[in-house]
Scaffold this motif. Structure first.
Motif, short mmCIF file in Angstrom:
data_model
loop_
_atom_site.label_atom_id
_atom_site.label_comp_id
_atom_site.label_asym_id
_atom_site.label_seq_id
_atom_site.Cartn_x
_atom_site.Cartn_y
_atom_site.Cartn_z
N LEU A 187 0.86 -1.19 0.00
CA LEU A 187 0.00 0.00 0.00
C LEU A 187 0.89 1.24 0.00
N HIS A 188 0.79 2.01 -1.10
CA HIS A 188 1.53 3.27 -1.22
C HIS A 188 0.58 4.41 -0.85
N ILE A 189 0.94 5.13 0.19
CA ILE A 189 0.09 6.23 0.66
C ILE A 189 0.79 7.55 0.37
N ASP A 190 0.17 8.34 -0.50
CA ASP A 190 0.67 9.68 -0.81
C ASP A 190 -0.21 10.69 -0.08
N GLU A 191 0.12 11.95 -0.24
CA GLU A 191 -0.64 13.00 0.44
C GLU A 191 -2.04 13.11 -0.12
N ARG A 192 -2.24 12.72 -1.42
CA ARG A 192 -3.54 12.92 -2.06
C ARG A 192 -4.20 11.63 -2.51
N ILE A 193 -3.48 10.53 -2.60
CA ILE A 193 -4.05 9.32 -3.18
C ILE A 193 -3.32 8.11 -2.62
N GLY A 194 -4.01 6.98 -2.62
CA GLY A 194 -3.40 5.73 -2.21
C GLY A 194 -3.41 4.74 -3.37
N THR A 195 -2.40 3.88 -3.43
CA THR A 195 -2.31 2.89 -4.50
C THR A 195 -1.99 1.55 -3.87
N LEU A 196 -2.71 0.51 -4.32
CA LEU A 196 -2.57 -0.83 -3.76
C LEU A 196 -2.14 -1.80 -4.84
N VAL A 197 -1.13 -2.61 -4.54
CA VAL A 197 -0.68 -3.69 -5.42
C VAL A 197 -0.64 -4.97 -4.59
N ILE A 198 -1.26 -6.03 -5.11
CA ILE A 198 -1.25 -7.33 -4.44
C ILE A 198 -0.54 -8.33 -5.34
N THR A 208 -4.38 -1.08 -8.25
CA THR A 208 -5.48 -0.12 -8.33
C THR A 208 -5.22 1.05 -7.40
N GLU A 209 -5.92 2.14 -7.66
CA GLU A 209 -5.87 3.31 -6.78
C GLU A 209 -7.02 3.25 -5.78
N LEU A 210 -6.76 3.75 -4.58
CA LEU A 210 -7.76 3.76 -3.51
C LEU A 210 -8.05 5.19 -3.09
N PRO A 211 -9.29 5.46 -2.70
CA PRO A 211 -9.64 6.82 -2.25
C PRO A 211 -9.20 7.07 -0.81
N VAL A 212 -7.95 6.76 -0.49
CA VAL A 212 -7.40 7.00 0.84
C VAL A 212 -6.08 7.73 0.66
N ALA A 213 -5.73 8.56 1.63
CA ALA A 213 -4.51 9.36 1.51
C ALA A 213 -4.09 9.85 2.90
N ALA A 214 -2.83 10.28 2.98
CA ALA A 214 -2.34 10.83 4.24
C ALA A 214 -3.07 12.12 4.58
N GLY A 215 -3.54 12.83 3.56
CA GLY A 215 -4.28 14.06 3.81
C GLY A 215 -5.57 13.84 4.57
N PRO A 271 -12.34 7.38 11.78
CA PRO A 271 -12.98 7.25 10.45
C PRO A 271 -12.00 7.06 9.30
N PRO A 272 -10.92 7.86 9.16
CA PRO A 272 -9.99 7.59 8.06
C PRO A 272 -9.28 6.25 8.19
N LEU A 273 -9.01 5.80 9.43
CA LEU A 273 -8.40 4.49 9.60
C LEU A 273 -9.35 3.38 9.17
N GLN A 274 -10.61 3.52 9.53
CA GLN A 274 -11.60 2.53 9.11
C GLN A 274 -11.78 2.53 7.59
N LYS A 275 -11.66 3.71 7.00
CA LYS A 275 -11.76 3.80 5.53
C LYS A 275 -10.62 3.04 4.87
N ILE A 276 -9.41 3.18 5.41
CA ILE A 276 -8.26 2.45 4.86
C ILE A 276 -8.48 0.94 5.01
N VAL A 277 -8.91 0.52 6.20
CA VAL A 277 -9.12 -0.90 6.46
C VAL A 277 -10.22 -1.47 5.57
N LYS A 278 -11.28 -0.70 5.36
CA LYS A 278 -12.38 -1.17 4.51
C LYS A 278 -11.92 -1.39 3.08
N GLN A 279 -11.17 -0.43 2.53
CA GLN A 279 -10.66 -0.57 1.17
C GLN A 279 -9.71 -1.76 1.06
N LEU A 280 -8.82 -1.92 2.03
CA LEU A 280 -7.90 -3.05 2.01
C LEU A 280 -8.64 -4.37 2.07
#
Length: 555
Positions: A187-198, A208-215, A271-280
Motif C-alpha cells: 500500500l503506497h500512501i501519498d498526500e492525495r491518493i493511495g495505491t494498492l498492489v497485491i 489499483t488506486e484507492l480513495p485513501v490518503a495521508a491528507g 474514520p480515516p483508519l476505518q476507511k483504509i481498512v475497509k478498502q484493504l
C-alpha cells in the motif's frame, strides 16, 4: 564515456503537477530537487493538465532550468485511468485485444471508445499451467493522453511514455520483493491518493488506486478537539505539524503541544483508519478470487504516508494482518545535493518510472507514434540520401578511369553517369523542397510564438473587470509591431451602489496593473440613461496594447 542518462518524470494529479528530475546511473537512480505546480482545478474528473495556467508555469520552469529536449515520462492517476489484470486463454493478438476491451468496458468510469488501451502478457495465470495467460491492461482517457502530449510539446520535451501510477507501483514492488514468493499487499500512501498492489505467488493480481490518503488524517485532526470544557480547533499547518509529531497516538499518550491525551484524538482519526481498512479488506478479498492467488500474508506500507508514526500498527490492529513499513527504496535511489530533504521512499514512484517505463504499458496516442515513425524515416532519408548519392558518384568516377581504355564500354559508362547525374538532380530538388518546408515550419512556429494566449487574456479580463461591467464586444487589430485589443462594455448598477465614474476609474486602474497589457487607454466613457438596455447606466470602451513574445530578429 559517461553511462548516465537524464530524464524527467511528471506525476499528474487532479490538482497538482509534480516534476522530478532523475539521472539514471549504472546501479541506481539519482533524484534531483522536485518542483510542484498547484492547480485551481477542482473537478475530480479532470486533471491539472487541463489548467492552462498550470501548464504554462510548468513550461516556464523547464525553460528556466534549460531542460528542453530531455525525455519526459508522464505518470497519470485518477478517475481517467484504470489498471486491470485479466486471466484469458491463449488466442490471436486481435482476439485477445478485443476480449480485453470487452472486459475493460464493464469496469471503466468512461466509455471504452474514448480510452487508449495498452496491454501486455506478464505470465501464466497459474504457475505450470500454459493454457491461460495473465494480461496486464491499462486504459487512459484519450483527452488525458492528448493533454500530456500537448504539455510535453509546450515544454519542448520528448514524451517517452504515458504510464499509469498503479503500473509503476507494481514494477516498484517487484524490486522491493527481491524474489520473495509470499503473497503480499503493498500500500503506497501519498498526500492525495493511495495505491494498492497485491502480488500472488508468481505475478500481480491487483493494481489499483484507492480513495485513501495521508491528507485524510490531516483533515481529521482539523476537526474540533474537545478537552473538558475547552474546544481546540487546528488549522491545516498546525494539523500537519501535529501529524508529523504524534502520528497515531496511544490512548494514554500525552500530547504536550495540546495538553491532551491520545484518547481525545483517536475518535477523530478512527474514520480515516476505518476507511483504509475497509478498502484493504475489499481488495484483499477480491484478490483471493484470482487464479493462482491465495490469502494475503502481509501488508507493506510504502510512500510518504508510511512515515506517519503508528499508522502501520493501527492498520494491523484493525485488519488482523501483519503490517510493516518498507524502506527498500534506499537500495536503488540516491538524493542529489540540490537541496531536497525528503526520504528516498517519497520518490520511489518517480525513480521506478524513470527506470522501467520502457517495459510498462504505454498510453501514448497511436497517431502520435505513427507521426514519430514517419518523421524518423524522413529524417533518415534526408540525412543519408545525399551521402549515398555522393558515394555512388565517386564510385562511378573511379570505374570510369579504370575503363577509359576500354573503348567498347565508353558508351555504357557515359549512360550510367548520366543516370547518376539525374538521380543527383532529383535528390537536390527534393532536398531544396525539404528546406523550403522547414523554412515554412519555422515561420509557422515563430508566428505561433508571437501570437498571444487568448485564453489567458480572457481569463485575466474576467478576473479584473468589476462586477458592474459586462463586455459586449472585443476587437483585435494589428498596429505596428503588436496587437491592440479594444473592449466595448456596458456598465450596470451594482449591489454596492457605486457611480458610473467610480466603476470606470476602477476598471482603468485594475487593467493597468495586469502584466498582460503594456498600455491601457480609456477610449470612451459615456453615461447615458437612453441605452437599449434599460438597466445599463452607460458604456465604456478601453484599448489594451497586448504584451506577448515578439518574433526574434534573424541574424
Amino acid at each position: 564515456m559517461s553511462t548516465s542518462r537524464e530524464i524527467l518524470v511528471l506525476q499528474v494529479f487532479a490538482d497538482e503537477l509534480r516534476l522530478v528530475p532523475a539521472t539514471i546511473l549504472p546501479d541506481l537512480v539519482e533524484i534531483g530537487t522536485p518542483c510542484s505546480f498547484k492547480s485551481n482545478q477542482k473537478n475530480a474528473d479532470q486533471t491539472a493538465l487541463s489548467d492552462q495556467l498550470t501548464v504554462d508555469a510548468l513550461a516556464a520552469h523547464v525553460r528556466e532550468q534549460q531542460w528542453e529536449g530531455r525525455e519526459l515520462v508522464c505518470v497519470v492517476s485518477g478517475s481517467l485511468t484504470a489498471c486491470q489484470y485479466f486471466d484469458l486463454p491463449q488466442m490471436a493478438k486481435a482476439a485477445m485485444r478485443q476480449a480485453v476491451m470487452l472486459k475493460l468496458g464493464q469496469q471503466l468510469h468512461f466509455p471504452i471508445a474514448e480510452a487508449i488501451v495498452a496491454m501486455r502478457t506478464v505470465g501464466y495465470s497459474v504457475e505450470g499451467d500454459t493454457k491461460n495467460l495473465r494480461i496486464q491492461s491499462t486504459a487512459v482517457h484519450r483527452d488525458l493522453a492528448m493533454a500530456a502530449t500537448r504539455a510535453a510539446e509546450m515544454c519542448g520535451l520528448r514524451l517517452a511514455a504515458v504510464c499509469a501510477g498503479p503500473d509503476v507501483l507494481a514494477s516498484c514492488t517487484e524490486r522491493l520483493r527481491r524474489g520473495d514468493p509470499a503473497i503480499q499487499a503493498v500500500l503506497h500512501i501519498d498526500e492525495r491518493i493511495g495505491t494498492l498492489v497485491i502480488h500472488g505467488s508468481h505475478s500481480v493480481s491487483v493494481a489499483t488506486e484507492l480513495p485513501v490518503a495521508a491528507g485524510d488524517l490531516t483533515s481529521a485532526l482539523m476537526r474540533p478537539i474537545i478537552s473538558g470544557e475547552e474546544v481546540i480547533q487546528l488549522d491545516e499547518a498546525r494539523a500537519l505539524r501535529l501529524r508529523a509529531e504524534i502520528g497515531i497516538p496511544g490512548a494514554d499518550e500525552t500530547i504536550a503541544s495540546l495538553n491532551v491525551t491520545g484518547d481525545r484524538l483517536l475518535p477523530l482519526l478512527e474514520p480515516p483508519l476505518q476507511k483504509i481498512v475497509k478498502q484493504l479488506t475489499q481488495w484483499i478479498t477480491f484478490s483471493t478470487t484470482c487464479a493462482g492467488s491465495g490469502a494475503v500474508q502481509s501488508i507493506r506500507l510504502v510512500g510518504p504516508g508510511a512515515s506517519i508514526k503508528g499508522l502501520a500498527e493501527a492498520i494491523a490492529a484493525r485488519i488482523s494482518i501483519p503490517v510493516q513499513r518498507e524502506q527498500g527504496a534506499r537500495a536503488f535511489i540516491a538524493l542529489s545535493d540540490g537541496g531536497t530533504t525528503d526520504e528516498p521512499d517519497s520518490f520511489a514512484i518517480s525513480a521506478v518510472a524513470a527506470l522501467d517505463w520502457a517495459g510498462l504499458p504505454n498510453a501514448i496516442p497511436p497517431e502520435i507514434l505513427r507521426e514519430r515513425t514517419v518523421h524518423r524515416v524522413r529524417r533518415s532519408m534526408a540525412i543519408c540520401g545525399p551521402a549515398v548519392a555522393a558515394a555512388i558518384l565517386v564510385m562511378a568516377f573511379l570505374f570510369s578511369r579504370v575503363d577509359r581504355n576500354m573503348q567498347t564500354r565508353v558508351a555504357a559508362q557515359q549512360t550510367a553517369l548520366a543516370d547518376m547525374q539525374k538521380l543527383v538532380g532529383d535528390r537536390q530538388k527534393w532536398t531544396a523542397l525539404q528546406a523550403s518546408e522547414q523554412t515554412l515550419q519555422r515561420g509557422i512556429d515563430e508566428f505561433a510564438m508571437a501570437t498571444p494566449h487568448w485564453v489567458g487574456i480572457f481569463k485575466e479580463l474576467s478576473l479584473l473587470l468589476p462586477r458592474e461591467v459586462q463586455a459586449t464586444e472585443y476587437v483585435a487589430r494589428s498596429e505596428g509591431e503588436g496587437l491592440a485589443l479594444t473592449v466595448h462594455a456596458k456598465v450596470y448598477v451594482g449591489s454596492g451602489g457605486r457611480s458610473f465614474d467610480e466603476v470606470a476609474t476602477q476598471t482603468l486602474l485594475m487593467l493597468q496593473r495586469s502584466s498582460f497589457f503594456e498600455r491601457v487607454e480609456m477610449m470612451s466613457a459615456n453615461q447615458s440613461h437612453r441605452s437599449e438596455d434599460p438597466q445599463a447606466i452607460g458604456t465604456i470602451s478601453v484599448r489594451l496594447d497586448l504584451a506577448y513574445p515578439q518574433e526574434k530578429p534573424r541574424a
